[in-house]
Enzyme design. Structure first.
Site, short mmCIF file in Angstrom:
data_model
loop_
_atom_site.label_atom_id
_atom_site.label_comp_id
_atom_site.label_asym_id
_atom_site.label_seq_id
_atom_site.Cartn_x
_atom_site.Cartn_y
_atom_site.Cartn_z
N ARG A 107 -12.33 4.19 6.36
CA ARG A 107 -13.25 5.29 6.68
C ARG A 107 -14.49 5.32 5.79
NH1 ARG A 107 -8.48 9.59 6.66
NH2 ARG A 107 -7.51 7.78 5.68
N GLU A 158 0.83 -1.21 0.00
CA GLU A 158 0.00 0.00 0.00
C GLU A 158 0.87 1.26 0.00
OE1 GLU A 158 -2.34 0.62 3.54
OE2 GLU A 158 -3.61 2.12 2.58
N LYS A 215 -2.66 -1.97 -2.93
CA LYS A 215 -3.65 -1.06 -2.34
C LYS A 215 -3.20 0.35 -2.68
CE LYS A 215 -6.08 0.10 1.89
NZ LYS A 215 -6.84 -0.47 3.00
N SER A 256 -9.48 4.77 0.97
CA SER A 256 -10.33 5.95 0.77
C SER A 256 -9.57 7.23 1.12
CB SER A 256 -11.65 5.84 1.53
OG SER A 256 -11.47 5.60 2.90
N GLY A 257 -8.69 7.19 2.09
CA GLY A 257 -7.72 8.26 2.31
C GLY A 257 -8.27 9.64 2.67
N GLY A 258 -9.53 9.72 3.15
CA GLY A 258 -10.08 11.03 3.50
C GLY A 258 -11.12 11.53 2.50
P1 13P Z 1 -8.91 4.51 4.62
O1 13P Z 1 -9.84 3.86 3.63
O2 13P Z 1 -9.62 5.10 5.80
O3 13P Z 1 -7.95 5.45 3.97
O4 13P Z 1 -8.02 3.36 5.27
C1 13P Z 1 -7.35 2.48 4.48
C2 13P Z 1 -6.34 1.71 5.22
O5 13P Z 1 -5.26 1.51 4.73
C3 13P Z 1 -6.63 1.08 6.50
O6 13P Z 1 -5.99 -0.18 6.50
#
Ligand code: 13P
Length: 339
Positions: A289, A174, A216, A258-260
């Protein structure tokens, strides 16, 4: 099951991953910041609510957990991870011990936790874990990310990936290019291209089997403080373009963080990519999130709200499952949508 089969199962048609790997201290902080009272049962109750939501497996193929969560039992003493497997979902692990300061850099980070990772991964495999996920975080700013941070993180992710495959676990790497800042989407594109190209170079050097690996990824986005915000079509076009340049077709799937982004943005942008492009890999979700924001607000550590929170979670998972097929439409969201 071979690693290519596990990877394909994680990105099976209409399905994606739920990232539930928020460690308990961060989870408590989040609840407190919302004025929600916590007790030591809260983390277990929240994990149970997420993992055992009725119908979740219709749209969720796997769940990313913490070290603490893979060892949890439900209120009757039954192992949660076993119940996840019984429901047809694949348990995953986030084996890193957090991001730490990268020595000699001005504020950049690297994932920690490689020490003892080989032994831990074998232990997780024996518990039934089928995949792992390791995050690198890159902040766009003046002079960042640096060459040094990109190389250091690529090597750490590749070591984790090689060790996971040695234990029969599918690695998800990721490399997140973060949303925060006033940069133009073109800068996000350039940084994402650089990061992906170095990540795949490191995977090659570490002899990682790409057919048994997932990525990811972050979408190519305008910085959240940029005056010019790219529309859904531009985000989809730029994201697909950077992947076509840098992600080999041997990779079975790319799942997004989703990252915010808002729940709606995360779904609409994923849908646009799948609806409008012919792609060599599956494109799906691995949201935390964007799946759990609303369920957590509904739940608020009140047991009587758990069924409503689970219904909200399954709704978001279903919307994103449709988006992974390019079949989502805003009308399917009901009234609560804020585009
Ligand atoms: P978000 O979708 O909140 O960015 O989180 C992704 C994540 O990497 C948690 O494992």
């Amino acid at each position: 099951m071979c690693m290519n089969d596990i990877a394909n199962q994680l990105v099976a048609a209409g399905k994606g991953i739920m990232a539930a790997d928020r460690p308990s201290p961060a989870f408590y902080d989040l609840l407190r910041s919302e004025g929600i009272p916590t007790d030591e049962e809260a983390y277990r109750n929240w994990s149970e609510l997420l993992f055992l939501a009725p119908g979740l497996s219709e749209s969720v193929s796997g769940i990313i957990m913490t070290d603490e969560q893979v060892r949890l039992t439900d209120s009757t003493g039954q192992s949660l991870i076993e119940q996840v497997i019984e429901r047809g979902m694949i348990p995953g692990i986030s084996p890193a011990k957090g991001l730490v300061a990268l020595a000699g850099s001005a504020g950049e980070t690297v994932g920690s936790g490689l020490d003892g990772l080989r032994e831990r991964l074998h232990e997780y495999a024996a518990l039934g874990v089928g995949f792992s996920k390791w995050r690198a975080a890159f902040q766009i700013g003046p002079g960042t990310p640096s060459y040094y941070a990109i190389e250091a993180n690529a090597y750490v992710m590749a070591q984790m990936a090689a060790l996971s495959q040695e234990a029969g676990i599918v690695p998800i790497v990721e490399p997140e290019v973060m949303l925060w800042g006033d940069h133009h989407i073109d800068r996000c594109f350039a940084i994402t291209e650089w990061v992906l190209s170095r990540t795949f170079e490191a995977l090659y050097l570490h002899r990682v089997d790409l057919e048994g690996t997932l990525v990811k990824a972050s979408m190519v986005l305008s910085g959240n403080e940029c005056a010019e915000q790219a529309d859904v079509e531009t985000v989809a076009a730029q994201t697909v373009k950077v992947f076509q340049r840098q992600i080999p077709a041997a990779i079975p799937g790319i799942v997004f963080l989703s990252g915010g982004q808002s729940d709606y943005q995360a779904t609409a942008r994923l849908n646009a990519m799948n609806a409008n492009y012919e792609l060599p890999w599956k494109l799906s979700f691995s949201y935390a999130r964007a799946l759990q924001r609303e369920p957590m607000a509904i739940w608020g550590n009140r047991p009587d709200r758990a069924p409503a929170a689970q219904a909200a979670l399954c709704h978001r998972a279903k919307m994103n499952g449709l988006a992974s097929l390019g079949l989502w439409k805003a009308e399917l969201e009901g009234e609560a949508v804020a585009p």
